[in-house]
Design a protein around this motif. Structure first.
Motif, mmCIF file in Angstrom:
data_model
loop_
_atom_site.group_PDB
_atom_site.id
_atom_site.type_symbol
_atom_site.label_atom_id
_atom_site.label_comp_id
_atom_site.label_asym_id
_atom_site.label_seq_id
_atom_site.Cartn_x
_atom_site.Cartn_y
_atom_site.Cartn_z
ATOM 1 N N CYS A 150 4.103 12.441 -40.827
ATOM 2 C CA CYS A 150 3.139 12.895 -39.844
ATOM 3 C C CYS A 150 2.925 11.772 -38.822
ATOM 4 O O CYS A 150 3.877 11.088 -38.447
ATOM 5 C CB CYS A 150 1.852 13.317 -40.554
ATOM 6 N N SER A 151 1.714 11.543 -38.396
ATOM 7 C CA SER A 151 1.445 10.561 -37.348
ATOM 8 C C SER A 151 -0.056 10.484 -37.145
ATOM 9 O O SER A 151 -0.805 11.397 -37.521
ATOM 10 C CB SER A 151 2.118 10.992 -36.046
ATOM 11 N N VAL A 152 -0.487 9.398 -36.526
ATOM 12 C CA VAL A 152 -1.871 9.364 -36.053
ATOM 13 C C VAL A 152 -2.140 10.566 -35.156
ATOM 14 O O VAL A 152 -3.263 11.065 -35.072
ATOM 15 C CB VAL A 152 -2.156 8.033 -35.329
ATOM 16 N N THR A 210 1.979 20.452 -45.650
ATOM 17 C CA THR A 210 1.729 19.571 -46.785
ATOM 18 C C THR A 210 0.689 20.173 -47.721
ATOM 19 O O THR A 210 0.867 20.196 -48.948
ATOM 20 C CB THR A 210 1.249 18.195 -46.295
ATOM 21 N N GLN A 211 -0.381 20.651 -47.166
ATOM 22 C CA GLN A 211 -1.451 21.210 -47.981
ATOM 23 C C GLN A 211 -1.030 22.525 -48.615
ATOM 24 O O GLN A 211 -1.455 22.850 -49.736
ATOM 25 C CB GLN A 211 -2.708 21.363 -47.126
ATOM 26 N N GLY A 221 2.915 17.622 -52.578
ATOM 27 C CA GLY A 221 3.183 17.364 -51.170
ATOM 28 C C GLY A 221 2.216 16.313 -50.646
ATOM 29 O O GLY A 221 1.053 16.271 -51.048
ATOM 30 N N PHE A 222 2.706 15.431 -49.797
ATOM 31 C CA PHE A 222 1.835 14.465 -49.129
ATOM 32 C C PHE A 222 2.405 14.185 -47.749
ATOM 33 O O PHE A 222 3.568 14.475 -47.458
ATOM 34 C CB PHE A 222 1.705 13.166 -49.933
ATOM 35 N N SER A 223 1.580 13.646 -46.884
ATOM 36 C CA SER A 223 2.052 13.253 -45.556
ATOM 37 C C SER A 223 1.746 11.776 -45.329
ATOM 38 O O SER A 223 0.899 11.187 -46.002
ATOM 39 C CB SER A 223 1.409 14.111 -44.458
ATOM 40 N N ASN A 238 -1.844 14.627 -53.617
ATOM 41 C CA ASN A 238 -1.313 15.985 -53.538
ATOM 42 C C ASN A 238 -2.051 16.763 -52.454
ATOM 43 O O ASN A 238 -3.216 17.133 -52.622
ATOM 44 C CB ASN A 238 -1.457 16.693 -54.889
ATOM 45 N N GLY A 239 -1.368 16.965 -51.343
ATOM 46 C CA GLY A 239 -1.972 17.601 -50.184
ATOM 47 C C GLY A 239 -2.617 16.609 -49.245
ATOM 48 O O GLY A 239 -3.015 16.957 -48.140
ATOM 49 N N GLY A 240 -2.698 15.355 -49.677
ATOM 50 C CA GLY A 240 -3.379 14.339 -48.892
ATOM 51 C C GLY A 240 -2.463 13.601 -47.937
ATOM 52 O O GLY A 240 -1.243 13.772 -47.939
ATOM 53 N N ASP A 241 -3.084 12.764 -47.138
ATOM 54 C CA ASP A 241 -2.368 12.010 -46.108
ATOM 55 C C ASP A 241 -2.546 10.517 -46.332
ATOM 56 O O ASP A 241 -3.654 10.047 -46.576
ATOM 57 C CB ASP A 241 -2.906 12.386 -44.726
ATOM 58 N N MET A 242 -1.440 9.795 -46.286
ATOM 59 C CA MET A 242 -1.477 8.336 -46.363
ATOM 60 C C MET A 242 -1.600 7.802 -44.936
ATOM 61 O O MET A 242 -0.613 7.672 -44.212
ATOM 62 C CB MET A 242 -0.216 7.799 -47.037
ATOM 63 N N THR A 243 -2.827 7.531 -44.522
ATOM 64 C CA THR A 243 -3.085 7.103 -43.146
ATOM 65 C C THR A 243 -3.008 5.587 -43.051
ATOM 66 O O THR A 243 -3.839 4.881 -43.623
ATOM 67 C CB THR A 243 -4.467 7.588 -42.675
ATOM 68 N N HIS A 244 -2.005 5.098 -42.343
ATOM 69 C CA HIS A 244 -1.812 3.665 -42.132
ATOM 70 C C HIS A 244 -1.638 3.446 -40.630
ATOM 71 O O HIS A 244 -0.540 3.190 -40.146
ATOM 72 C CB HIS A 244 -0.591 3.156 -42.898
#
Length: 287
Positions: free
Chosen positions: A167-169, A192-193, A205-207, A272-278
């Motif tokens: 994904c992306s910001v 993803t969700q 699933g994750f993003s 699961n369904g969540g987003d790894m925001t970095h």
């Protein structure tokens, strides 16, 4: 600043063994397969190398056959415990997508899918070329769905599967003149969700959402972006790209690849369904 100078200053570093996050996971072995799209360059290539660095067999998917061969050779040069097998495919072609998944499944147990391939077009909504929107949608939203659909039976046969979506910001907040990119990235979070909702825990699933990453694509766009704003390249990076972040440097592609290593692993079983925001704080803080 020329394109060549921008690449030298803001392009990616070549990945080394020391850059690869190595995670202890019994499923990280050559008999298990990760299909990675966009594997010929940028974040996709780095992710393919990071996963091979953890012992997986990687089916590298891209239209760029020469780039895939270079990624395979780099994995060999680094003497990684896993390997990259080139699987050329056009992600706008549904039949080619299905063939790519079947080829990946022939390499071992298909357990992981990383949807990373992407492209960019910048234009205001009133002038946005619809054919570019269609292409971006096909590669970045339709293809991830079709790949997930084709991989799903293999996940069920294996007993588990994980889909990681790049994904992306811009899947959280948007900037002007990127309507197609913004739209498809928000859509990827919905995919993803949906995977999490239907996977019943055995298929996750994750993003992954990052800010700006030091890819060749980004670096090559910098001189034109700077000219359009009446800024230098350095000013564009400092004021436009990093102006709203708290971490004042762009990520390296291998740092993103390592997020997929972590997200696919047993240590992320509740992701699961969540987003790894970095994103360096871009979407989560303000002044």
């Amino acid at each position: 600043m020329s394109v060549e100078e921008a690449l030298a200053t803001y392009g990616p570093s070549e990945i080394t063994r020391a850059d690869v996050l190595e995670v202890e996971d019994p499923n990280y072995r050559p008999g298990n397969v990760a299909l990675v799209t966009g594997a010929a360059g940028g974040i996709g290539r780095a992710t393919a190398l990071c996963l091979a660095g953890n012992g997986l067999t990687v089916a590298g998917v891209d239209v760029d056959e020469e780039g895939l061969a270079e990624a395979r050779d780099r994995a060999d040069d680094l003497d990684l415990p896993g390997r990259i097998e080139p699987v050329p495919a056009d992600l706008t072609d549904e039949a080619a997508i299905e063939r790519a998944v079947e080829e990946a499944a022939k390499l071992g147990d298909l357990r992981y899918l990383a949807n990373i391939a992407g492209l960019q077009t910048i234009a205001p909504i009133a002038e946005f070329p619809v054919e570019k929107y269609d292409l971006m949608h096909d590669v970045m939203q339709r293809a991830p769905l079709l790949l997930t659909k084709a991989a799903w039976p293999h996940f069920e046969e294996t007993g588990a599967g994980v889909v990681g979506n790049m994904c992306s910001v811009h899947g959280h907040i948007v900037t002007k003149e990127k309507v197609a990119y913004n739209t498809v990235k928000f859509g990827l979070r919905g995919l993803t969700q949906s995977i999490a909702a239907e996977g019943e825990g055995s298929i996750r699933g994750f993003s992954v959402s990052t800010g700006y990453v030091k890819t060749e694509l980004v670096a090559k766009q910098l001189p034109d972006s700077a000219d359009s704003r009446g800024l230098t390249v350095d000013e564009t990076v400092e004021q436009v790209m990093l102006g709203h972040t708290r971490v004042k440097e762009m990520m390296e592609p291998y740092e993103v690849g390592n997020l997929f290593v972590q997200g696919f692993s047993k240590h992320a079983s509740h992701l699961n369904g969540g987003d790894m925001t970095h994103d360096g704080g871009m979407s989560l803080t303000y002044e």
